[in-house]
Design a protein around this motif. Structure first.
Motif, PDB file in Angstrom:
ATOM      1  N   VAL A  59       0.859  -1.182   0.000  1.00 13.98           N
ATOM      2  CA  VAL A  59       0.000   0.000   0.000  1.00 13.98           C
ATOM      3  C   VAL A  59       0.893   1.229   0.000  1.00 13.98           C
ATOM      4  CG1 VAL A  59      -1.869   1.231   1.159  1.00 13.98           C
ATOM      5  CG2 VAL A  59      -1.713  -1.264   1.365  1.00 13.98           C
ATOM      6  N   ALA A  60       0.716   2.114  -0.981  1.00 13.25           N
ATOM      7  CA  ALA A  60       1.494   3.351  -1.061  1.00 13.25           C
ATOM      8  C   ALA A  60       0.782   4.429  -0.256  1.00 13.25           C
ATOM      9  CB  ALA A  60       1.655   3.785  -2.511  1.00 13.25           C
ATOM     10  N   VAL A  61       1.438   4.899   0.799  1.00 12.22           N
ATOM     11  CA  VAL A  61       0.830   5.838   1.740  1.00 12.22           C
ATOM     12  C   VAL A  61       1.487   7.207   1.597  1.00 12.22           C
ATOM     13  CG1 VAL A  61       0.285   6.281   4.162  1.00 12.22           C
ATOM     14  CG2 VAL A  61       0.428   3.918   3.322  1.00 12.22           C
ATOM     15  N   ASP A  62       0.685   8.232   1.338  1.00 14.80           N
ATOM     16  CA  ASP A  62       1.194   9.599   1.314  1.00 14.80           C
ATOM     17  C   ASP A  62       1.501  10.055   2.736  1.00 14.80           C
ATOM     18  OD1 ASP A  62       1.020  10.078  -1.457  1.00 14.80           O
ATOM     19  OD2 ASP A  62      -1.142  10.350  -1.273  1.00 14.80           O
ATOM     20  N   VAL A  63       2.618  10.759   2.885  1.00 16.73           N
ATOM     21  CA  VAL A  63       3.043  11.211   4.210  1.00 16.73           C
ATOM     22  C   VAL A  63       2.766  12.703   4.346  1.00 16.73           C
ATOM     23  CG1 VAL A  63       4.975  11.448   5.791  1.00 16.73           C
ATOM     24  CG2 VAL A  63       4.801   9.433   4.324  1.00 16.73           C
ATOM     25  N   GLY A  64       1.778  13.049   5.129  1.00 11.36           N
ATOM     26  CA  GLY A  64       1.452  14.448   5.377  1.00 11.36           C
ATOM     27  C   GLY A  64       1.201  15.193   4.075  1.00 11.36           C
TER      28      GLY A  64
END
Length: 292
Positions: A59-64
């Motif tokens: 899962v590609a998670v955007d950080v802030g």
């Protein structure tokens, strides 16, 4: 047991559906095996005895608000959520120490979830909410997850056996992955093939995930040695680099380059690196040293 496995797989599919609804864009969720979900669905509809492959995805998670991303890699045992999932968070923008701290705190958070409860969605949310400090500093700010004094890491030495290792592209993949993850050890080319990697546990686990997929059938992890330490792991290494290990083969090359390596020489090599006991673990016999 079969009914319990089916109940677990039903819950796993439910969680995957939830994740796809949370991350609908193409590429945000990548299944390691595109046929894995259909095969699980067929298994649940039928009475066949053979288990489907374990679900593995990222899962590609955007950080802030930054452009940085964290990829959460997920491997689900058949009995998850009653057995803990294998989770590993990685990002090219994090150095080794930052990534280690991120995964240590992620593991601590996941371990707080009650057994039998789905936790991958919670892990994704934790990564989304808590990853930013790891990108900003080598040492976490006071507002980030606490870093305990005497920070411990687990040193792993993983012994992997294969029926054979021949293909050049496979060997290239092995060496590139070991270098990228700062692992030392060796790859014994030929028949049989043996790989040893040593380094931080999370990096060894990542190496194992990468090389055994998508279709390496004749491979198994025979033995793992683990040491918890607060010091420099380099002092625990038996191998200074990741070495291309080749010995003189017995006999001539066949039509398939199907040649057997001199295991006596390999036994000597293990002896020289304080690992003679591994020979019996790998091959089931004690072995003899080659004649000088």
């Amino acid at each position: 047991m079969a009914a319990t496995v089916k109940e677990c797989l039903e819950l796993q599919l439910l969680e995957v559906e939830m994740l796809f609804s949370m991350f609908p864009k193409e590429g945000e969720i990548k299944m390691r095996d595109k046929d894995a979900v259909p095969r699980v669905q067929r298994y649940l509809r039928s009475s066949e005895a053979a288990l489907p492959p374990q679900l593995e995805y990222s899962v590609a998670v955007d950080v802030g608000e930054s452009k940085a991303k964290v990829e959460l890699q997920v491997l689900l045992p058949h009995l998850y959520p009653h057995v803990a999932p294998q989770l590993f968070a990685r990002s090219d923008a994090l150095n080794r120490q930052q990534q280690l701290q991120l995964n240590t705190h992620l593991a601590s958070h996941v371990s707080s979830v009650d057994a039998g409860e789905l936790c991958v969605c919670a892990a994704v949310q934790w990564v989304k909410d808590n990853s930013l400090p790891y990108f900003q500093n080598h040492k976490l700010p006071s507002g980030g997850p606490p870093k305990e004094e005497g920070f411990k890491v687990t040193f792993h030495r993983m012994w992997i056996y294969s029926h054979h290792i021949y293909r050049q592209e496979l060997r290239k993949k092995i060496f590139e992955c070991a270098k990228k993850l700062n692992l030392t050890g060796f790859c014994l080319t030929g028949k049989p093939g043996v790989i040893c990697v040593e380094g931080i546990r999370e990096n060894c686990d990542e190496f194992w995930r990468v090389i055994r997929y998508p279709s390496w059938k004749h491979i198994s992890c025979k033995h793992v040695e683990s040491i918890d330490t607060e010091g420099n792991i380099d002092s625990l290494r038996l191998f200074p680099t990741f070495e291309d290990l080749q010995f003189q083969a017995h006999g001539d090359y066949g039509l398939r380059n199907d040649y057997h390596m001199d295991l006596g020489q390999f036994r000597e090599f293990l002896e020289q690196h304080q690992s003679a006991h591994i020979f019996q673990i790998l091959f089931g016999v004690e072995g003899k040293l080659s004649n000088k």
